[in-house]
Design a protein around this motif. Sequence first.
Motif, PDB file in Angstrom:
ATOM      1  N   GLY A 281      -1.461 -28.512 -11.718  1.00 42.39           N
ATOM      2  CA  GLY A 281      -0.188 -28.204 -11.070  1.00 42.39           C
ATOM      3  C   GLY A 281       0.063 -26.752 -10.760  1.00 42.39           C
ATOM      4  N   ALA A 282      -0.906 -25.875 -11.024  1.00 42.57           N
ATOM      5  CA  ALA A 282      -0.718 -24.449 -10.745  1.00 42.57           C
ATOM      6  C   ALA A 282      -0.884 -24.180  -9.252  1.00 42.57           C
ATOM      7  N   PRO A 283       0.011 -23.380  -8.658  1.00 39.48           N
ATOM      8  CA  PRO A 283      -0.130 -23.009  -7.240  1.00 39.48           C
ATOM      9  C   PRO A 283      -1.219 -21.950  -7.087  1.00 39.48           C
ATOM     10  N   THR A 284      -2.451 -22.374  -7.100  1.00 33.80           N
ATOM     11  CA  THR A 284      -3.579 -21.449  -7.180  1.00 33.80           C
ATOM     12  C   THR A 284      -3.630 -20.485  -6.000  1.00 33.80           C
ATOM     13  N   LYS A 285      -3.317 -20.942  -4.813  1.00 33.90           N
ATOM     14  CA  LYS A 285      -3.382 -20.056  -3.647  1.00 33.90           C
ATOM     15  C   LYS A 285      -2.347 -18.944  -3.742  1.00 33.90           C
ATOM     16  N   ALA A 286      -1.154 -19.291  -4.180  1.00 32.96           N
ATOM     17  CA  ALA A 286      -0.101 -18.285  -4.328  1.00 32.96           C
ATOM     18  C   ALA A 286      -0.489 -17.239  -5.370  1.00 32.96           C
ATOM     19  N   TYR A 287      -1.090 -17.692  -6.466  1.00 31.91           N
ATOM     20  CA  TYR A 287      -1.493 -16.758  -7.512  1.00 31.91           C
ATOM     21  C   TYR A 287      -2.597 -15.830  -7.030  1.00 31.91           C
ATOM     22  N   ARG A 288      -3.531 -16.358  -6.274  1.00 31.05           N
ATOM     23  CA  ARG A 288      -4.605 -15.509  -5.765  1.00 31.05           C
ATOM     24  C   ARG A 288      -4.061 -14.504  -4.754  1.00 31.05           C
ATOM     25  N   LEU A 289      -3.080 -14.915  -3.972  1.00 33.29           N
ATOM     26  CA  LEU A 289      -2.420 -13.967  -3.072  1.00 33.29           C
ATOM     27  C   LEU A 289      -1.775 -12.835  -3.866  1.00 33.29           C
ATOM     28  N   TRP A 290      -1.065 -13.205  -4.926  1.00 39.36           N
ATOM     29  CA  TRP A 290      -0.402 -12.210  -5.751  1.00 39.36           C
ATOM     30  C   TRP A 290      -1.406 -11.246  -6.381  1.00 39.36           C
ATOM     31  N   ALA A 291      -2.562 -11.742  -6.760  1.00 37.03           N
ATOM     32  CA  ALA A 291      -3.579 -10.878  -7.367  1.00 37.03           C
ATOM     33  C   ALA A 291      -3.976  -9.757  -6.413  1.00 37.03           C
ATOM     34  N   TYR A 292      -4.178 -10.087  -5.144  1.00 42.28           N
ATOM     35  CA  TYR A 292      -4.591  -9.075  -4.181  1.00 42.28           C
ATOM     36  C   TYR A 292      -3.433  -8.167  -3.779  1.00 42.28           C
ATOM     37  N   VAL A 293      -2.225  -8.689  -3.750  1.00 42.00           N
ATOM     38  CA  VAL A 293      -1.060  -7.841  -3.468  1.00 42.00           C
ATOM     39  C   VAL A 293      -0.899  -6.802  -4.578  1.00 42.00           C
ATOM     40  N   ILE A 294      -1.025  -7.241  -5.827  1.00 42.18           N
ATOM     41  CA  ILE A 294      -0.921  -6.304  -6.956  1.00 42.18           C
ATOM     42  C   ILE A 294      -2.038  -5.266  -6.892  1.00 42.18           C
ATOM     43  N   SER A 295      -3.251  -5.709  -6.599  1.00 44.76           N
ATOM     44  CA  SER A 295      -4.378  -4.788  -6.526  1.00 44.76           C
ATOM     45  C   SER A 295      -4.171  -3.757  -5.420  1.00 44.76           C
ATOM     46  N   GLY A 296      -3.719  -4.194  -4.251  1.00 45.58           N
ATOM     47  CA  GLY A 296      -3.481  -3.272  -3.142  1.00 45.58           C
ATOM     48  C   GLY A 296      -2.373  -2.275  -3.453  1.00 45.58           C
ATOM     49  N   THR A 297      -1.325  -2.742  -4.124  1.00 43.87           N
ATOM     50  CA  THR A 297      -0.218  -1.852  -4.484  1.00 43.87           C
ATOM     51  C   THR A 297      -0.669  -0.805  -5.496  1.00 43.87           C
ATOM     52  N   LEU A 298      -1.442  -1.216  -6.498  1.00 45.57           N
ATOM     53  CA  LEU A 298      -1.928  -0.268  -7.493  1.00 45.57           C
ATOM     54  C   LEU A 298      -2.895   0.739  -6.858  1.00 45.57           C
ATOM     55  N   ALA A 299      -3.711   0.281  -5.907  1.00 50.58           N
ATOM     56  CA  ALA A 299      -4.627   1.202  -5.220  1.00 50.58           C
ATOM     57  C   ALA A 299      -3.852   2.246  -4.426  1.00 50.58           C
ATOM     58  N   SER A 300      -2.774   1.823  -3.772  1.00 50.88           N
ATOM     59  CA  SER A 300      -1.962   2.784  -3.015  1.00 50.88           C
ATOM     60  C   SER A 300      -1.249   3.752  -3.957  1.00 50.88           C
ATOM     61  N   LEU A 301      -0.852   3.279  -5.144  1.00 47.21           N
ATOM     62  CA  LEU A 301      -0.265   4.174  -6.143  1.00 47.21           C
ATOM     63  C   LEU A 301      -1.286   5.228  -6.572  1.00 47.21           C
ATOM     64  N   GLY A 302      -2.523   4.813  -6.765  1.00 49.25           N
ATOM     65  CA  GLY A 302      -3.574   5.775  -7.082  1.00 49.25           C
ATOM     66  C   GLY A 302      -3.753   6.795  -5.978  1.00 49.25           C
ATOM     67  N   GLY A 303      -3.685   6.350  -4.725  1.00 42.40           N
ATOM     68  CA  GLY A 303      -3.783   7.282  -3.600  1.00 42.40           C
ATOM     69  C   GLY A 303      -2.636   8.276  -3.567  1.00 42.40           C
ATOM     70  N   LEU A 304      -1.439   7.817  -3.912  1.00 41.03           N
ATOM     71  CA  LEU A 304      -0.290   8.712  -3.963  1.00 41.03           C
ATOM     72  C   LEU A 304      -0.478   9.794  -5.025  1.00 41.03           C
ATOM     73  N   ILE A 305      -1.045   9.415  -6.168  1.00 42.37           N
ATOM     74  CA  ILE A 305      -1.298  10.395  -7.229  1.00 42.37           C
ATOM     75  C   ILE A 305      -2.302  11.448  -6.754  1.00 42.37           C
ATOM     76  N   ILE A 306      -3.361  10.993  -6.079  1.00 44.10           N
ATOM     77  CA  ILE A 306      -4.360  11.944  -5.560  1.00 44.10           C
ATOM     78  C   ILE A 306      -3.725  12.882  -4.543  1.00 44.10           C
ATOM     79  N   ALA A 307      -2.953  12.315  -3.611  1.00 50.47           N
ATOM     80  CA  ALA A 307      -2.324  13.130  -2.564  1.00 50.47           C
ATOM     81  C   ALA A 307      -1.389  14.171  -3.159  1.00 50.47           C
ATOM     82  N   SER A 308      -0.612  13.775  -4.159  1.00 49.52           N
ATOM     83  CA  SER A 308       0.329  14.716  -4.760  1.00 49.52           C
ATOM     84  C   SER A 308      -0.372  15.758  -5.626  1.00 49.52           C
ATOM     85  N   ARG A 309      -1.583  15.449  -6.063  1.00 49.44           N
ATOM     86  CA  ARG A 309      -2.334  16.423  -6.872  1.00 49.44           C
ATOM     87  C   ARG A 309      -3.010  17.462  -5.992  1.00 49.44           C
TER      88      ARG A 309
END
Length: 338
Positions: A226-254
């Motif tokens: 009963g787990a919405p597997t597609k939705a969860y996999r979407l969320w995994a990549y959204v979280i990964s992309g957001t964290l990667a952009s946060l890392g880029g912001l840290i580099i840019a500000s440094r």
Amino acid sequence: MTDMSVQTGAPRRTAFELARRYALFVLLAIMLVGFWWAQPAFINSANLFSILQAVSVVAILGVGVSITMSAGGFDLSVGSVAASSVMAASYAMVVLQFGAGETFALVLLMGALIGLANGLLIVKVGVPDLLATLSTMFLLAGLQLIPTGGRSITAGMMLPDGSTAKGAYDPAFLILGRSRLFDIVPLPVVVMAIVAVLAWFLMERTRFGRVFYAIGGNETAAHLAGAPTKAYRLWAYVISGTLASLGGLIIASRVGRGDVSAGASLLLDAVAASLIGFAVLDKRRPHVLGTVLGAIFVGVLLNGLTMLNAPYYTQDFVKGVVLVGALALTFGLGKKKR
């Protein structure tokens, strides 16, 4: 005779399992003591915080990679997302004259949308994870160079249309990469710690995280349960992309500029941290604590070798040795004893 052999074999097996479970912690402690003995300046607080600051972006990206791996995927685009975020943040402030708040929001949204695009390619179109994120990696690597004609972004730069950029980095934006909490702890280290704690709680202490691991273990069984597997996999990549952009912001500000070479090694370092994390606590799976410790482990090793004047060109070899050793410890030795 059989009973005695079983009795003596059990303690040996238990001791071996304990050794394998805490091996990376022990090796990290040995490295700290060894480098301190060889170079006393290694253990001072300034250098230790410098190590943590150096690995903060890798650890943040590695957490994102680990989350996608826990859901049975793999995100190869994190390095390019981080590099594109550096360029996007610089372009927003230097060319478009945005403020710090607008830039943060814009870049984080960009990372989330890239992650969403990766997820849609995978779960809707049916492209395999590696191929989808590899395509995104190449796409972003070229796209980030187009607005500036392949040049780095700095205040007063000449734009491709012949005009001069009139904006500059917002001082408030530079706080993220250059300020220190209580004048001691670099802010990127604080951000890394917050991301690690939140991600650990999400993945290890909530139903949301348990479903991720269930999908990674057997997606079909998770779907039938009963787990919405597609939705969860979407969320995994959204979280990964957001964290990667946060890392880029840290580099840019440094660095305070949009460097076209930023993020060149981030993908391999983040993946290495995630895979080394498999050996931490003998989890034999991706997990947040292991990823952060893996990033710190490599950071301590490289910093110590640098202070001992080891050639810079040996760094990739050292990373490879550590990765091979961690994976052998996790899968090879563990398989023999099970």
